[in-house]
Design a protein around this motif. Structure first.
Motif, PDB file in Angstrom:
ATOM      1  N   LEU A  96     -21.779  -4.358 -27.759  1.00 49.29           N
ATOM      2  CA  LEU A  96     -23.546  -4.850 -27.542  1.00 49.29           C
ATOM      3  C   LEU A  96     -23.948  -5.771 -26.680  1.00 49.29           C
ATOM      4  N   ILE A  97     -22.948  -6.914 -26.203  1.00 49.94           N
ATOM      5  CA  ILE A  97     -23.179  -7.769 -25.193  1.00 49.94           C
ATOM      6  C   ILE A  97     -23.590  -7.151 -24.120  1.00 49.94           C
ATOM      7  N   SER A  98     -23.850  -5.996 -22.994  1.00 52.29           N
ATOM      8  CA  SER A  98     -24.652  -5.760 -22.419  1.00 52.29           C
ATOM      9  C   SER A  98     -26.187  -5.376 -22.650  1.00 52.29           C
ATOM     10  N   ILE A  99     -26.622  -4.933 -23.939  1.00 51.32           N
ATOM     11  CA  ILE A  99     -27.737  -4.856 -24.361  1.00 51.32           C
ATOM     12  C   ILE A  99     -29.121  -5.609 -23.446  1.00 51.32           C
ATOM     13  N   PRO A 100     -28.629  -7.320 -24.148  1.00 49.95           N
ATOM     14  CA  PRO A 100     -29.132  -8.799 -23.117  1.00 49.95           C
ATOM     15  C   PRO A 100     -29.036  -8.504 -22.127  1.00 49.95           C
ATOM     16  N   ILE A 101     -28.195  -8.418 -21.706  1.00 45.61           N
ATOM     17  CA  ILE A 101     -28.254  -8.486 -20.011  1.00 45.61           C
ATOM     18  C   ILE A 101     -28.582  -7.643 -19.317  1.00 45.61           C
ATOM     19  N   THR A 102     -29.645  -7.679 -18.232  1.00 44.55           N
ATOM     20  CA  THR A 102     -30.134  -6.840 -16.883  1.00 44.55           C
ATOM     21  C   THR A 102     -30.385  -7.416 -16.195  1.00 44.55           C
ATOM     22  N   MET A 143     -24.113  -7.299  -9.036  1.00 42.95           N
ATOM     23  CA  MET A 143     -23.475  -6.334  -8.136  1.00 42.95           C
ATOM     24  C   MET A 143     -24.477  -5.097  -8.050  1.00 42.95           C
ATOM     25  N   LYS A 144     -25.559  -4.800  -9.574  1.00 38.15           N
ATOM     26  CA  LYS A 144     -26.326  -4.469  -8.625  1.00 38.15           C
ATOM     27  C   LYS A 144     -27.547  -4.499  -8.830  1.00 38.15           C
ATOM     28  N   LEU A 145     -28.059  -6.665  -8.939  1.00 32.00           N
ATOM     29  CA  LEU A 145     -29.065  -6.882  -8.331  1.00 32.00           C
ATOM     30  C   LEU A 145     -29.134  -6.987  -6.782  1.00 32.00           C
ATOM     31  N   GLY A 146     -27.454  -7.338  -6.488  1.00 29.67           N
ATOM     32  CA  GLY A 146     -27.037  -7.302  -5.517  1.00 29.67           C
ATOM     33  C   GLY A 146     -27.771  -6.258  -4.111  1.00 29.67           C
ATOM     34  N   LYS A 148     -29.804  -4.283  -4.658  1.00 27.78           N
ATOM     35  CA  LYS A 148     -31.535  -4.308  -4.650  1.00 27.78           C
ATOM     36  C   LYS A 148     -31.752  -5.643  -3.450  1.00 27.78           C
ATOM     37  N   ASN A 149     -30.961  -6.974  -4.322  1.00 23.58           N
ATOM     38  CA  ASN A 149     -31.890  -8.135  -3.668  1.00 23.58           C
ATOM     39  C   ASN A 149     -30.583  -8.712  -3.368  1.00 23.58           C
ATOM     40  N   SER A 150     -29.551  -9.225  -2.141  1.00 22.22           N
ATOM     41  CA  SER A 150     -28.132  -9.350  -1.400  1.00 22.22           C
ATOM     42  C   SER A 150     -29.075 -10.854  -1.754  1.00 22.22           C
ATOM     43  N   LYS A 151     -29.794 -11.490  -1.559  1.00 22.86           N
ATOM     44  CA  LYS A 151     -30.568 -13.022  -1.655  1.00 22.86           C
ATOM     45  C   LYS A 151     -30.211 -13.586  -2.718  1.00 22.86           C
ATOM     46  N   ALA A 152     -31.121 -12.996  -3.650  1.00 23.31           N
ATOM     47  CA  ALA A 152     -31.011 -12.894  -5.393  1.00 23.31           C
ATOM     48  C   ALA A 152     -29.374 -13.217  -5.565  1.00 23.31           C
ATOM     49  N   ALA A 153     -28.668 -12.453  -5.313  1.00 24.98           N
ATOM     50  CA  ALA A 153     -27.365 -12.363  -6.180  1.00 24.98           C
ATOM     51  C   ALA A 153     -26.626 -13.383  -5.558  1.00 24.98           C
TER      52      ALA A 153
END
Length: 352
Positions: A96-102, A143-146, A148-153
């Motif tokens: 269930l840990i993955s649910i709130p982490i987006t 990794m998924k965010l990176g 789309k937005n490498s700077k933010a990651a």
């Protein structure tokens, strides 16, 4: 707790954002998320209720629960919103840990790990399993965010390193900061303070090392109002961006309170074993060495964590008379069917 359901709250928040908000002339509303994980019956719900000024008895957390709080920033300015998630069941519900982490929430997301100090034999496996599972999910989202937005990651990773003291550059080669803000809280200090002094020393030094290794803050609490107020201040910093405390207490005879980045490996010292014994431990890393030393003194109990998960149908806090009556009727019908089936099979065996 709010009377609305989780979905009604979420729907209202989305509609409010789309319409630009109903107050503050479209000023952006600050939102942060705090995810509580940790020992079963360790006091997570009590801390959340205290932070939200809710005077109500804590109920057992069944699986994954959500609530929220608001805080005013000033006159005619939209209130900041804090989303509080809590994982129940100790280490038995890691999926269930993955649910709130987006990817939408990660940049304003924090983890609070609550460990029951009164159960030192469960402490390391609880901490290790929860942090490993959480880090795995956070790394996936980064990794998924990176993509789309490498700077933010990249900024997220650099931000965690920036919290580490520059006075101890040698520490940087031996630590691995958690990818998002992490606070470790040792609960039930009122029981822990009566432990033998050597046991307290081992637990304190070990938790100081773990917290420093992950770039986390570390503090102890109990039912004491003074300690709860200090914890509330730390959680408010995570949830609403209140100024971070710079106080520190490393005395093992007092409740520890160490803000991330204020400790060092030289102050913590080596694992609590005679120097001639340390060489007997074959460890792959500093963390592995501390684990072996700790578990020699506090062997983990070999229990099936899934056994602790109760059947929600039997939990009185979820009682509904009509549903429960129908459930009893269906259970009786099932038992009757089982008995009749058993008789039929026995008769077939006799006939054959």
């Amino acid at each position: 707790m709010p009377s609305e359901t989780l979905w009604e709250i979420a729907k209202a928040e989305v509609e409010e954002r789309r319409s630009g908000g109903s107050e503050g002339d479209g000023v952006e509303i600050g939102e942060k998320s705090v995810f509580f994980i940790g020992s079963k019956n360790g006091g997570k719900t009590t801390i959340i209720l205290r932070c939200l000024d809710r005077d109500e008895p804590p109920k057992p957390t069944l699986a994954l629960e959500y609530t929220y709080g608001r805080r005013a920033k000033g006159h005619n300015i939209p209130k900041d919103i804090a989303h509080f998630w809590e994982l129940g069941g100790g280490t038995s519900l890691l999926d269930l840990i993955s649910i709130p982490i987006t990817s939408d929430t990660l940049r304003t997301f924090s983890i609070v790990l609550v460990l029951d100090l009164s159960k030192p034999n469960d402490l390391w496996p609880t901490m290790e399993n929860l942090l490993q599972a959480t880090k795995l999910n956070v790394d996936k989202v980064i990794m998924k965010l990176g993509k789309k937005n490498s700077k933010a990651a990249s900024e997220m990773r650099q931000k965690m390193w920036s919290n580490m003291q520059k006075d101890h550059p040698q520490d940087r080669e031996l630590i691995d900061p958690f990818p998002i803000p992490l606070v470790i809280i040792g609960s039930k200090y009122d029981i822990f303070q009566d432990f033998d002094s050597e046991k307290r020393k081992v637990i304190c030094k070990t938790l100081r090392f773990v917290a420093h290794y992950y770039g986390a803050s570390l503090m102890f609490t109990s039912k004491s109002e003074a300690l709860l107020l200090k914890i509330r201040g730390v959680i408010n910093q995570l949830a609403f961006g209140i100024n971070k405390s710079k106080s520190i207490c490393v005395d093992q005879n007092k409740p520890l309170f160490i803000t991330a980045g204020l400790d060092s490996l030289s102050q913590i010292g080596s694992p609590p074993l005679p120097d001639n014994d340390i060489g007997k431990f074959h460890a792959r890393s500093p963390m592995d060495l501390w684990k072996k030393v700790y578990e020699k003194l506090f062997p983990p109990k070999s229990i099936n964590t899934l056994k602790d998960v109760k059947d929600p149908a039997q939990d009185p806090q979820y009682a509904e008379s009509e549903v429960d009556e129908m459930r009893i009727q269906k259970d009786q019908e099932l038992e009757q069917y089982k008995r009749s089936s058993s008789k039929s099979w026995k008769q077939i065996e006799l006939d054959s």
